[in-house]
Every structure is written in C-alpha cells, then in structure tokens.
Scaffold this motif. Structure first.
Motif: not given
Length: 1030
Positions: A388-389, A411-417, A419-424, A441-445
């Motif tokens: 839901l995050l 590991s719980l968060y890296r593959d969640l979709p 939004s651009p602003q959340q990722a930033q 950086v590659e581990d951040l998904g």
C-alpha cells in the motif's frame, strides 16, 4: 529451452531430419494432447519461436510441408504468413488445413492469410469466385478486407447466410450482406429475423423497433440483439440499445434463466438498478463480479453498491471484483465492509489492482478506510502491508519511513512500484543514512529511479559509463524526464559512446541526432518496442515521432528489400500504426491498392492532426475511393472514422441521402469506441486538433440535426435521436422542446456529456426542474443522475440540496463547468449541512471537494488545515482548479507552512511533483527563486496552467533552459506569445534538445497550432512588400 537455443537447434539440424520430425509431429499431434489455452506466456513464445524457425528452415514451403506444419498454424506470426508463396495459398490441401485449425487462430492471423491469398494472380476478382472456392475459405471470409468483402454478390452470399449469421461478423460487412440480399424486399417477420443470427443486429433500428414493441417481445430476438451488444458488435449507447432496453426492462430479472441473463452483460449498465433490484443479492453479486462487464454510471453504481452493502457481508475481496460499480463508491459503503483477517499476501493483489482504477477522491476515501481498519486491528501499516505504500501521500511517507528502517528492510521495499516523487524521497533518505555507491545502487530496485542528476554525474567519472548508462536505461518503472535529460547531457560529452546496449525505449526517447547514430540492430529493437507500447510513442514530440517513423523506412529498406519509390503491402504491414506519422513525401509513396486492403487496420490508428490532409488525399484519390461528393453508403461504411480525415468542406459535399441517421450513428459509434481505447484516449489528447474535430463532426451530423430545407421545421430530438448522435449536437432551443418523457429517459445520458454549453445545460434544467421539485428532497442517486446539469441549479437550490455524501461531493467536485457563484453556493450548503468549520475539514473532504475548493473565500482558504491539505495534495494534483490567482496563492501558502511541507525554499523536486498542478499557484517571487532541481520537479500540467504574463515575468531564459522536453512542449500559445526572443530561443532549444537546426525550423511554429497563423502573417507581409516594390 531459451528461445534462441530453440532457434539454433532447428536451424542447425539437417533438413531431412526436420521434415521427418514435422511429419511425425503431425501424425501424432492428437496423442500429444497439446493444451494451448492454459499455456503460460513463456510457453507460447517458445512455440512461436519454434514455428518461425521451422518456416525459415525451408526457403520455399511446399503444400505437403505446410500440411505437416499445420498444427503450428496458431503459433505462426503475421510476417511469416505473409512470406508464404502465393501459389501455396490456393492449394486445396493447404486451405483445408487452415480451415481445420481456424478455431485456434487469432484475427490478425486470419487477416494475414486472406491478404496473402488475395496477392495470388490465380484467385481473380472477388465477384468471379465460385461456390466451391468460397466454401474452402469460409473461416477466412469474415476477415476479407472490407473493400473486397463489399464486392461479394447476392448469388455468392445467399448460400452463406446461415454460416455468416453464426460468426462474429462486424457491422460494415454485415450491413453489406443485408443490403445485397434484401435490396428490394425487406418485409421481415419475427421468424426470418431470428434465422439471420448475428446479421439481425445490423438491420436498421427502425426495422427492428416494431418487433421490440411487440408484446410479448420475442425471447430469441432480444437475446440475439443483447448478445451483439455484449460482444461489442453494436453500440450499447445507441438507438437500438435504447429500444432493446425498453423491451427488456419490463421483464422480471429474477425469473430469467442464467443463459438469458448472461446475454444481457453488455446492457446491464443501461438496464440499471431498477431492473436488477429484483435479483437476490447473492445472485446479483455473482452477476456483477463476472470479468469484462462495462462500467455503470455513477448514479446506477451508487444505488446497486448501496443495496449490496446493506444486504450482504461485503468484503474487500468482493469489492475488488466489483469494478463496474466503482464509480458509485462512497464512505458509507466502505464503512460497511466486513474486514476479515488482514494480511499482505491475501489483500495486496486485490488492493494493488483496485487503487489505480479509482478516481483520486475515491482513492482518498479507500486509503482512509484501510488505515482505520488497520488501526482497529492493531496492525502496523508499514510492516504488514508494504504494497500500500506506493499509494500513500508523500507527507505521510515522510512521517512513517526513515532511511535506517528502509535500509534494514530493503528487500521488502525495493520492488514496489513507487511513484517518481516517492522514489526521489526514498533515494535521498537512503543516501543520507548510507552512501550509495555504483555497486549498491543496483540493490535499490525501483528506488534507484529516484537518483539525482548530481549523484549520476558523480559516478560517471568513477565507473565505466557504458555500464552505468545501460543500468539507468533499464531502470524498472522507466526513467523520469529530468534524469533522462541529465543522461543525454552526459552523452553529448561522449560522442564516441556506443548506444547499442541501452534499452529500446530509452533509445526511442533520445534526441533526433542521437537516434541517427543508432545501428540498424538497435533501431529494429526500438521499432519492435514501439509497436508493442504504442501509447508511449504517441506521447513523444511530433518531430521525434516523424524521425522514428522515417528511420523505420530506412530499416525496412535494408531488411525487406523496399521497392524504390513505393511502399508496398509488406512494408505497410511492418510500419503498422507508424504509417500516419511519416512525412508528406514518404506518405505519398504508399501503394493505394495496398492501403485499400488495410483500411480495417487504418481505422484503429492514431492520425496526427498535421497528416489529415495527406490521408484525405490518399482516400479521395482516383485510384482509391474518389471525390467525397460521389461517395456511397458503402464508401462511408468502408472508411468509418477515417471520414474525419476529410475537411469540413469535403464532408459537406457528401450527399445527405448517404449520411442518413443510421450511417451517421455508425460513424460516430466507431469514433467513440476508438476514443475509449488506450490508443484513442492518448491520441485524442496529444495529436488531435479538437476544434477542427468538432467542425468535422458537426458537418457529418448536419442532415440529422438541422432542417433539410427552409420549408421544413427544425427537428425536435427524441431520446433515440440523442442516443444516435450526442446531447451537445442539438441546440438549446431544440433540447428545451423535447417531450418530457423523452427527456427523462435520456437525463443520465445528457448529464454525462461534458461538452454541453452553459445555455444548453440551463435550458435542460429549466425543463427538468419541475420533475425534480422540491430540490431539497433530491436523493444522492438523483443528483448523480443529473450529472453536469447540477451546475445550472440556482444558488438557493444548491444551498438547499443535500450534497453532503462524499461520494456525491467527489463527483460534483470533478465537474469543470462551475461558475464562481455556484461553487460558493455549493460549498456554503455542504459546510452548513455537515456543521463543519473550514479548519475541521479532513484530507478526504478536501480531496472530495476538488474544483469546489475554489468556492471558499481567501480567509477560509487561509484557515484550511495545512497538514490535511498536504495529505490531500496527492489527490488534487491532476486538477486544473478554476480558482483566482489569489486563491491559488493562498492554497500554496498553506502547503508551505511547517505542518505541511515547510518553506518552499526547502522543497526538493519530489514535493513539486507531489502537489502537481497546485504549484502553478506559487507566488511570483517564489517561482522566480526556484533553483534547477526544483524546476525539474514541476509537472507539465502545472507549467501549462501558469498565467501567460506571470510565466514571462517569473521564468528567465536560464530557468526555461532547465525544463525537460515534456515540460517545454506543454507551453501554450498564449504563454509563448508573452515570452521575449531570448526566452523563446531557450525554450526552443529545450524542445528540440539542443538541436539548433531543428530549433531554428520550429521556432516560429511552436506550439504546432500556430503554424497556420504564422504562415498567413508571412504571406500577407510578403504580398505587401511585393505591392510596394511594384
């Protein structure tokens, strides 16, 4: 096996061994029990690869070899089918094999076999085809190109009526069959109509209406017609559907057998709550949770969802399957949900599909309901339901997550979709807790997509740039525009960089001069990606679309042996939807005969506004359809929505006898269907000149909505006439003269037409007012049913009407036609009835108010709770609020308070992206003080909403140079007109990504809508100069 290994194995084997293998497979296929319906996507791709390899193994496929290959027909690609020898297509055993496997084939495969068949010189002209040949190609016959199908004669069609009636023949072909077979005698009876099967659906609505008015109505007839609606063969919103609904509605739904009820799937939203209320709630749930049902109107959905909520134990799992009813969602329904044990594994899939499908205000309601449910279950929001995050507001994410927690549970968060602003935000938080290196950086998904330009530049000098470039180009979720611009700037400093390793879509978005440097292998991958993700292509700037389409010609020329000076059938097929994006000269090379065979496909393409004239020239050429003034009904049916490529003058030249009410309805229905498709929705907003389109549509309907001569009266529309056209096609005077019952039948349809002008809405409400009096007694579903007509209630009426249900308020808040006084009246009424002060409004209430926020005074806006407004920003970010500049400044001032996002000077780009269009309301001094990173966070819609004079004052040429391509191309004509030459030059360089030559060409015609005016001015100036010299 990997697909490439399959190809290698087949291609390296001896030909005789492969032949023996295929023969053995053919003979033992039934014993192998190959089940394709339950195969995975990977298995199907493997079969397609193997099939293609078998075909390519043999330079010339013989009839015997094709028969041995026949079990692989369902896996043959269109290009492979089109590569078969034309002589093969007329072989009896080959046609028999195709017929045997026709039920497993997809439409594009059948179309390809037909096209290849037509290229054989042996088959001759369509009218000369003998009965035995027609029988041999029966499964392919419905897929014959329309231009060829319309050549079938009555003698050819008569023996085939029963077969064609049992297929999914489309309207254009079906009407040709009826027109050909019943050219003189059309005295139908109920019996011979039922024998027509699907062809009955293409009779004229007026011919069917007497049978639908009969009492009792024929069960076989209404079920056949309803099935056609459910299968999308006829419009669910047209005249025939209206009369069908009127015939079916008196039936008792609870007494209908399940098969009969199933045929009504496509009509259920039209039948509505009154028809469905007799069904037991459990049966109603079973019916409405079937996949593929069309959406109900807000009014009908509200009633049905309320009934289900009251009569059953509604759970989240059931709600997730009730997608057709989501427009009627309300807090009362959400409060009535019975929450079972909440667990991430069982609910995440449900919520992850439900939340993106909701309107923003409904998302806010559901988000609050989920939080309340989790709180009552004593559950930790972030630990239990990570899925839901990505849907929570940025303000909440700032509170609940810190960098250390995030790193610990990466590991719980890296593959969640995200939004651009959340990722930033998350990238920044993570980097503050732990230095992010090139390796980590590659581990951040998905979170890696939030990397800043500064971080990227830091690591370009510390690592192999090629590897970093490939990593960035393949970021899950795509590359946000500002980051892509940063990468492009780095690429310009490395002209020797090999671009063949980057992802196809990243390559497609490169500047034109960098696209030119791509190898043919990379271009082929780019074009394959474009074909599969065409919506993304439509969003590209026009010059880039044209460049990519032209590069396709280059690739085709090298790989397909493109004929000099002509684009033939195979090339047209490979171009596919890219065809209309070619420039004028290249488009003129298209073989007219090949185009005529592909009008079916062309009707589904996006047609940019600047190619309409060229497309019209192709259609009206002597070697295709000829001048529009000589078109027949068959010609209009053949082109369908392509008719809108013609100019209004050309459409006006089509004889009115051809543009009957039936023909007009079919053309419009085809246009609406296309506009509701994924491609159509994006194309209509990006590539269509809406003003020109309206002119063309009004030219089409002139014979239906206007008096045919001075002696005739202006027509007064019935509900059927409204459904056969659209509400705003009729004048306010015509709408005001509608019969009361006809208007009441069509109220919901009329209320959904957002293009109704104020005078039309006002005339309609004056006509309807008495039927809805007293307005203080209006029920929620009645308000929703009135739709945009609510905006014409008087100020006292709006204050008296109960608009307090947030489901209703959210719908009204999404309407765009409010006047300031009406917004004020609606807001005053809502606040008074809810007994709330402005400062007590929560995030859900603020989000639900939407455009109605502009009904608050400045002093009231200044009392909005800043925290709740910041939480609601996510759900308001897409709205173009009709507020005054002072109101917008007051709203953004609340967002910059400490309880919200703090001072604007401290905002990162993620905050600007989060608040979306609200950023257009920032004060002049604040906007002019923005730094580059903050400007990059502005969404394009926010830039388009900045008042023109304000934009010219607050943004310097330097600041405009910080924009990315997407931001630069939304600058409006009025904004452009206010900019000085330096600002325009800076903006033009951004639009064309530093390409000085392209910028020089486009400087005086950006935005594109100015091109005609600029040309006119130039020509007039030239004429004046020549006159003075003479």
């Amino acid at each position: 096996m990997p697909r490439e290994s399959i190809r290698t194995l087949v291609m390296s084997a001896e030909k005789d061994a492969v032949k023996r293998f295929l023969s053995h497979m053919h003979q033992s296929w039934d014993q192998l029990h190959v089940e394709t319906t339950q195969s995975s996507q990977r298995e199907l791709q493997a079969m397609e690869t193997m099939t293609s390899a078998f075909i390519h193994k043999f330079p010339r496929v013989t009839p015997d070899l094709f028969v041995d290959l026949s079990q692989f027909i369902p896996f043959m690609s269109v290009s492979d089918i089109m590569s078969f020898p034309t002589s093969l297509m007329v072989n009896t055993s080959v046609l028999m094999a195709i017929r045997d496997h026709s039920t497993e084939m997809k439409s594009p495969q059948k179309q390809a076999f037909v096209k290849r068949l037509l290229q054989s010189s042996v088959v001759g002209d369509v009218p000369s085809w003998p009965p035995n040949f027609l029988s041999s190609i029966l499964p392919l016959l419905p897929h014959l190109p329309v231009s060829q199908f319309q050549q079938l004669t009555s003698d050819q069609l008569s023996p085939l009526v029963e077969f064609l009636g049992n297929t999914s023949l489309d309207g254009t072909r079906g009407r040709h069959v009826l027109r050909t077979l019943f050219i003189k005698k059309r005295n139908f009876t109920s019996d011979n109509i039922s024998r027509l099967g699907v062809l009955a659906c293409y009779l004229k609505p007026e011919e069917l209406r007497p049978f639908l008015l009969a009492s009792p109505v024929s069960s076989a007839l209404w079920q056949q017609l309803a099935l056609c609606v459910s299968e999308g063969l006829i419009s669910a919103s047209g005249r025939l559907s209206l009369w069908l609904v009127q015939a079916v509605r008196p039936l008792n739904a609870s007494t209908l057998p399940p098969p009969a009820l199933a045929t009504l799937r496509g009509l259920l939203p039209q039948l509505g709550a009154s028809f469905l209320q007799s069904l037991p709630s459990l049966q109603l749930l079973d019916l409405l949770t079937q996949p593929g049902l069309p959406s109900f109107s807000p009014a009908q959905a509200f009633q049905i969802l309320s009934k289900i909520s009251q009569d059953t134990n509604l759970t989240m799992d059931i709600l997730c399957r009730l997608k057709p009813l989501l427009p009627g969602l309300s807090p009362a329904v959400l409060r009535g949900i019975h929450w079972s044990e909440i667990s991430g594994t069982t609910h995440c899939q449900c919520w992850s599909t439900l939340l993106p499908a909701l309107k923003p205000a409904h998302r806010a309601m559901l988000h609050k309901a989920l939080q309340e449910a989790l709180a009552s279950n004593s559950r930790n929001f972030t630990a239990q339901l990570q899925c839901l995050l990505p849907f929570v507001p940025l303000r909440e994410l700032i509170e609940v997550l810190d960098g250390e927690t995030f790193l610990r549970d990466m590991s719980l968060y890296r593959d969640l979709p995200w939004s651009p602003q959340q990722a930033q935000l998350l990238f920044k938080r993570t980097h503050q807790s732990e230095i992010i290196t090139r390796d980590t950086v590659e581990d951040l998904g998905h979170i890696a997509g939030g990397m800043s330009c500064d971080w990227l530049k830091l690591w370009t000098n510390e690592t192999d740039f090629s590897e970093l470039l490939q990593f960035v180009s393949e970021l899950p979720g795509g590359v946000r525009p500002a980051l892509r611009k940063c990468v492009v700037e780095e690429l310009r400093q490395r002209p020797e960089e090999d671009l063949d390793g980057i992802s196809p879509w990243f390559a497609a978005e490169l500047p034109v001069n960098l696209i030119e440097s791509l190898s043919n292998t990379s271009l082929t991958a780019v074009l394959a990606h474009i074909q599969q993700h065409f919506v993304d292509f439509i969003k590209l700037p026009r010059h880039k679309q044209m460049a990519l389409a032209e590069k396709t010609i280059t690739v085709l020329g090298n790989s397909q042996g493109l004929a000099e000076g002509e684009l033939r059938g195979a090339s047209v097929d490979l171009l596919g939807p890219l065809l209309p994006f070619l420039d004028r000269d290249t488009l003129g090379l298209v073989d007219r005969g090949a185009l005529g065979l592909r009008l079916d496909e062309l009707r589904g393409y996006c047609l940019p506004w600047d190619t309409l004239k060229d497309m019209a020239a192709l259609l009206t050429g002597r070697d295709l359809l000829g001048e529009a003034s000589a078109w027949t009904v068959g010609d209009v049916e053949l082109v369908g929505r392509l008719l809108f490529t013609l100019s209004p003058k050309q459409i006006n030249s089509i004889p009115l006898v051809v543009l009957s009410a039936d023909t007009v309805e079919e053309v419009l229905a085809g246009q609406w269907r296309w506009e509701n498709s994924d491609v159509g929705q994006v194309c209509a907003s990006q590539c269509v000149d809406q003003h020109g389109q309206r002119e063309r549509i009004h030219s089409l309907i002139r014979g239906v909505v206007r008096a045919q001569s001075r002696r005739r009266k202006v027509p007064v529309p019935s509900c059927g006439d409204i459904r056969g056209t659209f509400p705003s096609a009729w004048t306010a005077n015509q709408l005001s003269r509608m019969a009361g019952e006809e208007l009441r039948q069509c109220t919901e349809v009329i209320g959904q037409d957002a293009s109704l002008s104020p005078d039309r809405r006002r005339a309609l409400w004056v006509k309807l007012r008495q039927a809805y009096s007293p307005v203080r007694g209006l029920r929620p579903e009645q308000v929703l049913g009135l739709g945009c007509l609510v905006t014409e209630l008087g100020e006292r009426e709006l204050q008296d009407t109960n608009l307090t249900d947030l489901g209703v308020l959210a719908y009204l808040g999404a309407l765009t036609d409010w006047s300031p006084k009406k917004m004020r009246a609606a807001v005053v009424g809502v606040m008074r009835k809810r007994k709330l002060k402005v400062e007590q409004l929560g995030a859900v209430e603020v989000a639900s108010l939407g455009h109605l926020l502009c009904g608050f005074t400045l002093s009231e806006i200044n009392r909005l709770d800043p925290y709740n407004l910041s939480m609601a920003a996510l759900f308001l970010r897409e709205l173009a609020l009709p507020c005054s500049e002072q109101q917008m400044e007051a709203l953004t001032a609340r967002l910059s308070s400490p309880q919200a996002f703090g001072p604007v000077s401290t905002w990162g780009p993620e905050v600007f992206t989060e608040i979306g269009t609200l950023a257009a309301g920032l004060e002049d001094m604040v906007l002019s003080a923005l730094v580059q990173e903050q400007v990059e966070g502005l969404i394009p819609d926010a830039i388009a909403l900045i008042p023109p004079t304000k934009m010219a004052v607050v943004f310097s040429a330097v600041q405009l140079s910080w924009l990315n391509v997407e931001q630069a191309w939304v600058v409006t004509e009025k904004q452009w007109a206010e900019l000085n030459s330096g600002q325009r030059h800076a903006l033009g360089l951004v639009q064309y990504e530093g390409d000085v030559l392209l910028e020089h060409r486009g400087r005086n015609v950006a935005p594109a809508t100015r091109s005609a005016d600029s040309l006119t001015v130039c020509l007039l100036s030239l004429c004046c100069m020549l006159w003075q010299l003479s």
